[in-house]
Design a protein around this motif. Structure first.
Motif, PDB file in Angstrom:
ATOM      1  N   LYS A   1     103.144  27.733 -18.293  1.00 23.87           N
ATOM      2  CA  LYS A   1     103.305  27.765 -19.759  1.00 23.87           C
ATOM      3  C   LYS A   1     104.474  28.648 -20.199  1.00 23.87           C
ATOM      4  N   ASP A   2     105.502  28.708 -19.351  1.00 27.12           N
ATOM      5  CA  ASP A   2     106.683  29.509 -19.653  1.00 27.12           C
ATOM      6  C   ASP A   2     107.686  28.636 -20.412  1.00 27.12           C
ATOM      7  N   TRP A   3     107.474  28.522 -21.723  1.00 24.90           N
ATOM      8  CA  TRP A   3     108.298  27.629 -22.537  1.00 24.90           C
ATOM      9  C   TRP A   3     109.753  28.101 -22.627  1.00 24.90           C
ATOM     10  N   ILE A   4     110.005  29.397 -22.459  1.00 25.79           N
ATOM     11  CA  ILE A   4     111.377  29.888 -22.541  1.00 25.79           C
ATOM     12  C   ILE A   4     112.223  29.297 -21.417  1.00 25.79           C
ATOM     13  N   ARG A   5     111.624  29.101 -20.272  1.00 26.32           N
ATOM     14  CA  ARG A   5     112.379  28.652 -19.105  1.00 26.32           C
ATOM     15  C   ARG A   5     112.755  27.185 -19.192  1.00 26.32           C
ATOM     16  N   PHE A   6     111.841  26.318 -19.683  1.00 24.03           N
ATOM     17  CA  PHE A   6     112.121  24.875 -19.653  1.00 24.03           C
ATOM     18  C   PHE A   6     112.255  24.258 -21.041  1.00 24.03           C
ATOM     19  N   ASN A   7     112.227  25.069 -22.096  1.00 21.72           N
ATOM     20  CA  ASN A   7     112.299  24.504 -23.448  1.00 21.72           C
ATOM     21  C   ASN A   7     113.216  25.349 -24.326  1.00 21.72           C
ATOM     22  N   GLN A   8     114.388  25.665 -23.797  1.00 23.35           N
ATOM     23  CA  GLN A   8     115.293  26.551 -24.526  1.00 23.35           C
ATOM     24  C   GLN A   8     115.796  25.929 -25.821  1.00 23.35           C
ATOM     25  N   TYR A   9     115.954  24.623 -25.855  1.00 22.19           N
ATOM     26  CA  TYR A   9     116.454  23.951 -27.056  1.00 22.19           C
ATOM     27  C   TYR A   9     115.355  23.194 -27.800  1.00 22.19           C
TER      28      TYR A   9
END
Length: 363
Positions: A94-102
């Motif tokens: 659930k590390d959204w920063i890593r795979f959902n930067q945009y």
């Protein structure tokens, strides 16, 4: 949520100071089970529909098969796409920063959640309307409800659901990562802007309206079938009335039980604005119940057929040891026989035949 991740995720709409905790192993297990069962159920339903379409090519049943096919195909892709994204999110911790930067994945996830949530509800209401017209107005149904018209209705329903799902993107209003960090949807906490409330209320009102239309049309269909059964003294079609009534009751119960909690929860959040006290656990529970509707759809619409009902009746009769009701041989499909009995009861020749005994009594 960890404080180190809060600043980066705040821009994506993830809620801070949340008390929502989800066990990773249990959540992944539920996601995989829901996705697997949904894919298998809908795949089996599609296979049965294809076999039935090759066997029965009557105009009256072609419309039902097309609508049912659209429903199970939508449910299948909903489980496949949403389930795959959810499993990926869990696998990535659930590390959204890593795979959902945009915020691309969250937007795609939110669009899919809205589309695959509303589209089955719309198709269920269209199927209910189609059954109601077929039973109450069989002549109109046979002449006007063609395969071309049904395909146009399917296209319009899908386009309307796509428009609702894309509406926030068109308005430059991004979908939000929810408090559990496992899925994306409209903003559900500290909802103060009128546009955020509008999206929540639009989704819930459209879903509740579809359920209301389905309930009303199924009720009219069931009452019509009961009236035809009471008026008709023919042995033919009695078992088909039982089949249709059981299917209608199952459809209404499953749809209302599964979808009402989620739709009502979204409506309460939109109405109560920032005073809403809906917790993350409540929203997740309602979401999982709504997911079960897509799992049960093929079993209610397709697999709950005459053969299953007949076997259930035999088992019940064997266990109880009582002859409850006399079910006759299943001759044709339920829709075809229901239309046939309804058409006979409404035709002028049948009315003249019914008047002959009265005239003989008067003599």
């Amino acid at each position: 949520m960890n404080s180190s991740k809060s600043p980066g995720l705040a821009g994506f709409g993830v809620l801070r100071n949340t008390t929502c905790h989800t066990e990773k192993k249990i959540s992944v297990f539920f996601s995989i089970i829901f996705m697997t069962v949904g894919i298998l159920s809908n795949s089996l339903a599609i296979a049965i529909l294809m076999k039935a379409y090759q066997r029965f090519r009557q105009k009256s049943k072609a419309s039902f098969l097309l609508l049912a096919s659209g429903l199970v195909v939508t449910d299948l892709f909903g489980h496949l796409i949403n389930g795959a994204i959810a499993v990926f999110v869990y696998a990535s911790d659930k590390d959204w920063i890593r795979f959902n930067q945009y915020n691309i994945l969250c937007s795609v996830f939110g669009i899919c959640m809205v589309f695959f949530g509303l589209c089955p509800l719309f198709l269920g209401s269209v199927m209910a309307v189609e059954r109601c017209i077929g039973v109450t107005k069989p002549i109109f149904h046979s002449t006007k409800m063609t395969s071309r018209h049904v395909k146009m209705m399917l296209t319009m329903v899908c386009l309307f659901a796509v428009l609702i799902a894309l509406l926030p993107i068109l308005r430059f209003r991004a979908y939000q990562i929810q408090a559990s960090r496992t899925w994306c949807f409209y903003k559900t906490e500290h909802v103060e802007d009128w546009e955020d409330r509008f999206y929540l209320l639009l989704f819930s009102c459209l879903g509740l309206l579809a359920l209301a239309i389905s309930f009303l049309c199924n009720a009219v269909t069931g009452i019509t079938l009961l009236r035809v059964k009471l008026k008709s003294q023919q042995r033919q079609g009695r078992s088909h009335h039982f089949e249709m009534i059981i299917q209608l009751l199952a459809i209404m119960c499953v749809s209302c039980i599964c979808w009402s909690p989620f739709l009502v929860t979204m409506a309460r959040i939109g109405i109560n604005e920032s005073r809403s006290k809906e917790t993350c656990e409540t929203i997740l529970f309602a979401l999982r119940m709504a997911t079960w509707n897509q799992i049960l759809d093929p079993w209610v619409y397709i697999l709950l057929r005459k053969a299953v009902l007949r076997n259930l009746y035999k088992i019940t009769r064997g266990c109880c040891g009582v002859h409850i009701v006399n079910l006759h041989v299943w001759e044709l499909s339920s829709i075809k026989n229901s239309l046939k009995v309804a058409a006979i009861s409404e035709s002028p020749s049948s009315k003249q035949i019914n008047l002959q005994p009265l005239s003989s009594m008067g003599r």
